[in-house]
Design an enzyme around this catalytic site. Structure first.
Site, PDB file in Angstrom:
ATOM      1  N   GLY A 115      72.968 -39.874  38.536  1.00 22.76           N
ATOM      2  CA  GLY A 115      73.874 -40.125  38.512  1.00 22.76           C
ATOM      3  C   GLY A 115      74.920 -38.912  38.318  1.00 22.76           C
ATOM      4  N   VAL A 116      76.042 -38.833  37.657  1.00 21.95           N
ATOM      5  CA  VAL A 116      76.903 -37.709  37.363  1.00 21.95           C
ATOM      6  C   VAL A 116      76.135 -36.794  36.186  1.00 21.95           C
ATOM      7  CG1 VAL A 116      79.219 -36.476  36.874  1.00 21.95           C
ATOM      8  CG2 VAL A 116      78.838 -38.571  38.366  1.00 21.95           C
TER       9      VAL A 116
ATOM     10  N   GLY B 208      73.101 -29.720  37.481  1.00 28.47           N
ATOM     11  CA  GLY B 208      73.519 -30.926  36.554  1.00 28.47           C
ATOM     12  C   GLY B 208      72.075 -31.187  35.375  1.00 28.47           C
ATOM     13  N   ASP B 209      71.972 -32.386  35.264  1.00 25.76           N
ATOM     14  CA  ASP B 209      71.054 -32.820  34.380  1.00 25.76           C
ATOM     15  C   ASP B 209      69.594 -32.794  34.635  1.00 25.76           C
ATOM     16  OD1 ASP B 209      71.575 -35.270  35.938  1.00 25.76           O
ATOM     17  OD2 ASP B 209      70.178 -36.214  34.425  1.00 25.76           O
TER      18      ASP B 209
ATOM     19  N   THR C  41      69.270 -38.972  42.611  1.00 24.36           N
ATOM     20  CA  THR C  41      68.371 -38.177  42.167  1.00 24.36           C
ATOM     21  C   THR C  41      66.943 -39.016  42.376  1.00 24.36           C
ATOM     22  OG1 THR C  41      69.588 -36.883  40.610  1.00 24.36           O
ATOM     23  CG2 THR C  41      67.251 -36.968  39.895  1.00 24.36           C
TER      24      THR C  41
ATOM     25  N   ARG D 211      76.226 -24.698  40.431  1.00 20.44           N
ATOM     26  CA  ARG D 211      76.267 -25.777  39.679  1.00 20.44           C
ATOM     27  C   ARG D 211      74.924 -26.359  39.347  1.00 20.44           C
ATOM     28  NH1 ARG D 211      74.634 -31.491  39.969  1.00 20.44           N
ATOM     29  NH2 ARG D 211      75.800 -32.621  38.380  1.00 20.44           N
TER      30      ARG D 211
END
Length: 329
Positions: free
Chosen positions: A241-242, A219-220, A189, A217
């Site tokens: 990251g994840v 993410g953040d 990101t 999906r």
């Protein structure tokens, strides 16, 4: 982009760490110094990873007296338009159904914010997010609604899936093994924070998300408080990251609140990572990287695995800073 080869090499070295016990936090502090006069360092921009062109564009805006908000938007747009960056914008790797879906958010000095989630066919989701912030009563728009809003605001329909990303997706389908690799560009990101000459802070975050993710999906990255948070009295933080792990700890908000309590950006980023580690004691084979900046222009960065870097640009210079990590070689 130079960092690709570096990260691929570093990930091989990191792989052997996954079966070893976690080591203690590195004590080295990597903070940008306040200006030599002792005054706050401004203007300044900081971004995740070695996105040299993006930070240079943001600095161009800031150095001409532009606002932090314009700087972060124009800075991350550089990566959204780069077809060779397969983690952001045009050319991003698709979900497992072959669709490139983009997430982005932006936040200004007054706490106003906007976000788009699961956006397709639009090259600059960060600019759509800014339109959401400035021209709607909402904070988030998702999917087809976000896409329709973009068209109404004059954004053009663009094919996001490039031939390169399409070919890689076709190759992935032969095994359909979903296994993100630490520090390799399938879930990076660009998050960016800036302080302008007036001392105002803004931030932006944009991504194409994890490669070959499940359809739908998110993410953040577009979640205010998780992937990005700004408080003009204190500072700002952003993550890479994840994303699922960042969401679970509301990571960027946590880091800003820790700075409010008196921690330096570096100390706050380290505590943010430790909170994630505490919830994943038996599972640490993933990467999270945080960066932060406070009102004085001090910066910090920290991650789980070695290999994460972040760019800073100010009167001190244009630097790529290796972040210290929870796990060390």
């Amino acid at each position: 982009m130079k960092r690709r080869n570096f990260l691929k090499n570093s990930s091989a070295a990191t792989a052997g760490l996954l079966s070893t016990p976690l080591l203690g936090s590195c004590q080295e502090k990597k903070t940008t110094a306040i200006s030599q006069t002792g005054n706050p360092l401004r203007p300044i921009v900081i971004c995740t990873w070695d996105f040299m062109n993006a930070s240079a564009k943001a600095w161009e805006v800031l150095s001409r007296g532009g606002s932090a908000l314009d700087a972060v938007e124009q800075g991350v747009m550089v990566e959204e338009a780069d077809v060779d960056n397969q983690t952001v914008g045009v050319g991003g790797r698709p979900d497992r159904d072959g669709n490139v879906t983009l997430d982005a958010c932006i936040m200004d000095k007054d706490g106003n914010c906007g976000a788009v989630l699961y956006l397709q066919n639009i090259a600059h989701p960060v600019s759509v997010a800014r339109k959401v912030m400035e021209e709607t009563p909402h904070v988030m728009l998702a999917g087809k609604g976000a896409e329709q809003f973009a068209y109404e605001k004059g954004f053009k329909k663009v094919r996001l899936l490039t031939e390169k990303s399409s070919q890689e997706w076709q190759e992935w389908k032969k095994t359909s093994e979903y296994r993100p690799i630490i520090n390799i560009e399938n879930h990076d990101t660009i998050g960016m924070l800036a302080i302008d000459q007036d001392g105002n802070i803004a931030g932006a975050c944009t991504t194409s998300g994890m490669a070959y993710k499940m359809a739908g999906r998110v993410g953040d990255s577009p979640i205010i408080g998780a992937g990005l948070f700004v408080d003009n009295e204190v500072g700002g933080a952003t993550a890479t990251g994840v994303g699922e792990e960042v969401v679970r700890t509301v990571g960027s908000f946590l880091i800003v609140e820790l700075m409010r309590q008196g921690k330096s950006p570096q100390e706050a980023c380290e505590e943010g990572v430790r909170r994630i580690i505490a919830k994943n004691k038996d599972h640490t084979d993933f990467q999270i990287g945080f960066i932060a900046i406070n009102k004085q222009g001090e910066t910090g960065g920290y991650c789980i695995q070695p290999g994460f870097t972040y760019r800073t640009y100010s009167e001190v210079g244009h630097r790529n800073n290796p972040a210290s990590s929870y796990i060390t070689i």
